[in-house]
Write a protein that holds these residues in place. Structure first.
Motif, PDB file in Angstrom:
ATOM      1  N   LEU A  64      43.257  32.739  46.999  1.00 41.38           N
ATOM      2  CA  LEU A  64      42.244  33.734  47.315  1.00 41.38           C
ATOM      3  C   LEU A  64      42.707  34.746  48.355  1.00 41.38           C
ATOM      4  CD1 LEU A  64      39.116  31.398  47.392  1.00 41.38           C
ATOM      5  CD2 LEU A  64      39.917  32.837  45.512  1.00 41.38           C
ATOM      6  N   ASP A  65      43.938  34.607  48.848  1.00 42.92           N
ATOM      7  CA  ASP A  65      44.480  35.493  49.866  1.00 42.92           C
ATOM      8  C   ASP A  65      44.689  36.901  49.311  1.00 42.92           C
ATOM      9  OD1 ASP A  65      47.451  36.490  50.989  1.00 42.92           O
ATOM     10  OD2 ASP A  65      46.051  35.825  52.520  1.00 42.92           O
ATOM     11  N   ASP A  66      44.324  37.907  50.096  1.00 44.18           N
ATOM     12  CA  ASP A  66      44.484  39.301  49.662  1.00 44.18           C
ATOM     13  C   ASP A  66      45.942  39.680  49.444  1.00 44.18           C
ATOM     14  OD1 ASP A  66      41.815  40.102  49.557  1.00 44.18           O
ATOM     15  OD2 ASP A  66      41.773  40.574  51.686  1.00 44.18           O
ATOM     16  N   GLN A  67      46.790  39.313  50.370  1.00 42.96           N
ATOM     17  CA  GLN A  67      48.176  39.772  50.340  1.00 42.96           C
ATOM     18  C   GLN A  67      49.006  39.069  49.266  1.00 42.96           C
ATOM     19  OE1 GLN A  67      50.168  39.434  54.075  1.00 42.96           O
ATOM     20  NE2 GLN A  67      51.984  40.511  53.389  1.00 42.96           N
ATOM     21  N   HIS A  68      48.841  37.763  49.127  1.00 46.23           N
ATOM     22  CA  HIS A  68      49.695  36.999  48.219  1.00 46.23           C
ATOM     23  C   HIS A  68      48.939  36.406  47.033  1.00 46.23           C
ATOM     24  CE1 HIS A  68      52.807  37.299  51.229  1.00 46.23           C
ATOM     25  NE2 HIS A  68      51.973  36.821  52.130  1.00 46.23           N
ATOM     26  N   GLY A  69      47.632  36.539  47.042  1.00 43.26           N
ATOM     27  CA  GLY A  69      46.810  35.867  46.041  1.00 43.26           C
ATOM     28  C   GLY A  69      47.083  36.279  44.616  1.00 43.26           C
ATOM     29  N   GLU A  70      47.249  37.556  44.372  1.00 46.75           N
ATOM     30  CA  GLU A  70      47.456  38.010  42.998  1.00 46.75           C
ATOM     31  C   GLU A  70      48.731  37.404  42.411  1.00 46.75           C
ATOM     32  OE1 GLU A  70      47.708  42.076  40.373  1.00 46.75           O
ATOM     33  OE2 GLU A  70      46.948  42.187  42.404  1.00 46.75           O
ATOM     34  N   ALA A  71      49.792  37.420  43.175  1.00 42.43           N
ATOM     35  CA  ALA A  71      51.053  36.839  42.705  1.00 42.43           C
ATOM     36  C   ALA A  71      50.920  35.329  42.529  1.00 42.43           C
ATOM     37  CB  ALA A  71      52.180  37.157  43.678  1.00 42.43           C
ATOM     38  N   ALA A  72      50.225  34.671  43.454  1.00 38.51           N
ATOM     39  CA  ALA A  72      50.036  33.222  43.349  1.00 38.51           C
ATOM     40  C   ALA A  72      49.212  32.866  42.123  1.00 38.51           C
ATOM     41  CB  ALA A  72      49.363  32.684  44.609  1.00 38.51           C
ATOM     42  N   ARG A  73      48.158  33.641  41.856  1.00 37.47           N
ATOM     43  CA  ARG A  73      47.337  33.376  40.669  1.00 37.47           C
ATOM     44  C   ARG A  73      48.129  33.604  39.393  1.00 37.47           C
ATOM     45  NH1 ARG A  73      43.769  36.014  44.037  1.00 37.47           N
ATOM     46  NH2 ARG A  73      43.927  37.982  42.895  1.00 37.47           N
ATOM     47  N   ALA A  74      48.942  34.651  39.372  1.00 41.73           N
ATOM     48  CA  ALA A  74      49.759  34.932  38.191  1.00 41.73           C
ATOM     49  C   ALA A  74      50.753  33.797  37.942  1.00 41.73           C
ATOM     50  CB  ALA A  74      50.479  36.260  38.356  1.00 41.73           C
ATOM     51  N   GLN A  75      51.392  33.340  39.006  1.00 42.92           N
ATOM     52  CA  GLN A  75      52.350  32.245  38.884  1.00 42.92           C
ATOM     53  C   GLN A  75      51.644  30.966  38.450  1.00 42.92           C
ATOM     54  OE1 GLN A  75      54.378  31.243  42.499  1.00 42.92           O
ATOM     55  NE2 GLN A  75      55.953  30.087  41.457  1.00 42.92           N
ATOM     56  N   PHE A  76      50.470  30.735  38.994  1.00 46.10           N
ATOM     57  CA  PHE A  76      49.678  29.547  38.695  1.00 46.10           C
ATOM     58  C   PHE A  76      49.338  29.489  37.210  1.00 46.10           C
ATOM     59  CE2 PHE A  76      45.395  27.436  38.984  1.00 46.10           C
ATOM     60  CZ  PHE A  76      45.843  26.213  39.431  1.00 46.10           C
ATOM     61  N   LEU A  77      49.115  30.647  36.587  1.00 49.59           N
ATOM     62  CA  LEU A  77      48.665  30.698  35.196  1.00 49.59           C
ATOM     63  C   LEU A  77      49.739  31.195  34.233  1.00 49.59           C
ATOM     64  CD1 LEU A  77      45.181  32.200  35.975  1.00 49.59           C
ATOM     65  CD2 LEU A  77      45.675  29.849  35.307  1.00 49.59           C
ATOM     66  N   GLU A  78      50.999  31.262  34.675  1.00 46.03           N
ATOM     67  CA  GLU A  78      52.039  31.872  33.851  1.00 46.03           C
ATOM     68  C   GLU A  78      52.336  31.098  32.574  1.00 46.03           C
ATOM     69  OE1 GLU A  78      56.077  30.176  36.015  1.00 46.03           O
ATOM     70  OE2 GLU A  78      55.510  32.249  36.245  1.00 46.03           O
ATOM     71  N   ARG A  79      52.000  29.852  32.528  1.00 41.90           N
ATOM     72  CA  ARG A  79      52.280  29.062  31.319  1.00 41.90           C
ATOM     73  C   ARG A  79      51.236  29.283  30.236  1.00 41.90           C
ATOM     74  NH1 ARG A  79      53.795  24.064  34.897  1.00 41.90           N
ATOM     75  NH2 ARG A  79      55.934  24.637  35.350  1.00 41.90           N
ATOM     76  N   GLY A  80      50.297  30.148  30.510  1.00 44.11           N
ATOM     77  CA  GLY A  80      49.249  30.439  29.539  1.00 44.11           C
ATOM     78  C   GLY A  80      47.896  30.108  30.127  1.00 44.11           C
ATOM     79  N   PRO A  81      46.875  30.702  29.570  1.00 42.62           N
ATOM     80  CA  PRO A  81      45.539  30.482  30.111  1.00 42.62           C
ATOM     81  C   PRO A  81      45.077  29.041  29.898  1.00 42.62           C
ATOM     82  CG  PRO A  81      45.421  31.751  28.082  1.00 42.62           C
ATOM     83  CD  PRO A  81      46.869  31.600  28.422  1.00 42.62           C
ATOM     84  N   HIS A  82      44.537  28.472  30.923  1.00 37.35           N
ATOM     85  CA  HIS A  82      43.986  27.122  30.880  1.00 37.35           C
ATOM     86  C   HIS A  82      42.531  27.244  31.308  1.00 37.35           C
ATOM     87  CE1 HIS A  82      43.382  22.940  32.405  1.00 37.35           C
ATOM     88  NE2 HIS A  82      43.960  22.703  31.236  1.00 37.35           N
ATOM     89  N   ILE A  83      41.629  27.136  30.362  1.00 38.83           N
ATOM     90  CA  ILE A  83      40.221  27.445  30.598  1.00 38.83           C
ATOM     91  C   ILE A  83      39.626  26.646  31.756  1.00 38.83           C
ATOM     92  CG2 ILE A  83      37.911  27.444  29.565  1.00 38.83           C
ATOM     93  CD1 ILE A  83      39.349  28.245  26.901  1.00 38.83           C
ATOM     94  N   PRO A  84      39.831  25.331  31.836  1.00 37.47           N
ATOM     95  CA  PRO A  84      39.258  24.608  32.983  1.00 37.47           C
ATOM     96  C   PRO A  84      39.781  25.106  34.334  1.00 37.47           C
ATOM     97  CG  PRO A  84      39.860  23.066  31.256  1.00 37.47           C
ATOM     98  CD  PRO A  84      40.421  24.408  30.860  1.00 37.47           C
ATOM     99  N   THR A  85      41.053  25.471  34.382  1.00 38.13           N
ATOM    100  CA  THR A  85      41.628  25.997  35.619  1.00 38.13           C
ATOM    101  C   THR A  85      41.013  27.342  35.973  1.00 38.13           C
ATOM    102  OG1 THR A  85      43.695  24.851  35.164  1.00 38.13           O
ATOM    103  CG2 THR A  85      43.773  26.660  36.747  1.00 38.13           C
ATOM    104  N   LEU A  86      40.863  28.187  34.972  1.00 38.04           N
ATOM    105  CA  LEU A  86      40.234  29.493  35.211  1.00 38.04           C
ATOM    106  C   LEU A  86      38.791  29.333  35.669  1.00 38.04           C
ATOM    107  CD1 LEU A  86      41.681  31.405  32.151  1.00 38.04           C
ATOM    108  CD2 LEU A  86      42.194  31.871  34.557  1.00 38.04           C
ATOM    109  N   MET A  87      38.073  28.399  35.086  1.00 39.92           N
ATOM    110  CA  MET A  87      36.690  28.166  35.494  1.00 39.92           C
ATOM    111  C   MET A  87      36.627  27.692  36.948  1.00 39.92           C
ATOM    112  SD  MET A  87      34.837  29.116  32.997  1.00 39.92           S
ATOM    113  CE  MET A  87      33.274  28.522  33.603  1.00 39.92           C
TER     114      MET A  87
END
Length: 64
Positions: A9-32
Motif C-alpha cells: 500500500l506504500d505510495d513510493q514502492h507499492g505499485e511495483a510491489a503489487r505488480a511483482q506480487f501478481l506477475e504470475r497472473g491474476p489470482h482472484i482471491p489475492t486481488l480480493m
C-alpha cells in the motif's frame, strides 16, 4: 505480514510491489484481499485499480 501490507500500500514502492506480487497472473482471491486491505487503509486509488484487476481476472477466467 504487516510489513508486506505496508509495502503493498506504500505510495513510493507499492505499485511495483503489487505488480511483482501478481506477475504470475491474476489470482482472484489475492486481488480480493488486496481490495479489502486497501479499503481498510483508506487507499481509494489502490481499491479502484485492484477492483479493475478483479473484473479483468473474472473475464479471463470466464466468470464474467
Amino acid at each position: 505480514m504487516q510489513r508486506d501490507v505496508e509495502l503493498l500500500l506504500d505510495d513510493q514502492h507499492g505499485e511495483a510491489a503489487r505488480a511483482q506480487f501478481l506477475e504470475r497472473g491474476p489470482h482472484i482471491p489475492t486481488l480480493m484481499k488486496l481490495v479489502e486491505l486497501a479499503v481498510d487503509a483508506g487507499r481509494d486509488d489502490v481499491v479502484f485499480a485492484a477492483q479493475e484487476q478483479v473484473a479483468d481476472a473474472h473475464l479471463v477466467a470466464g466468470r464474467g
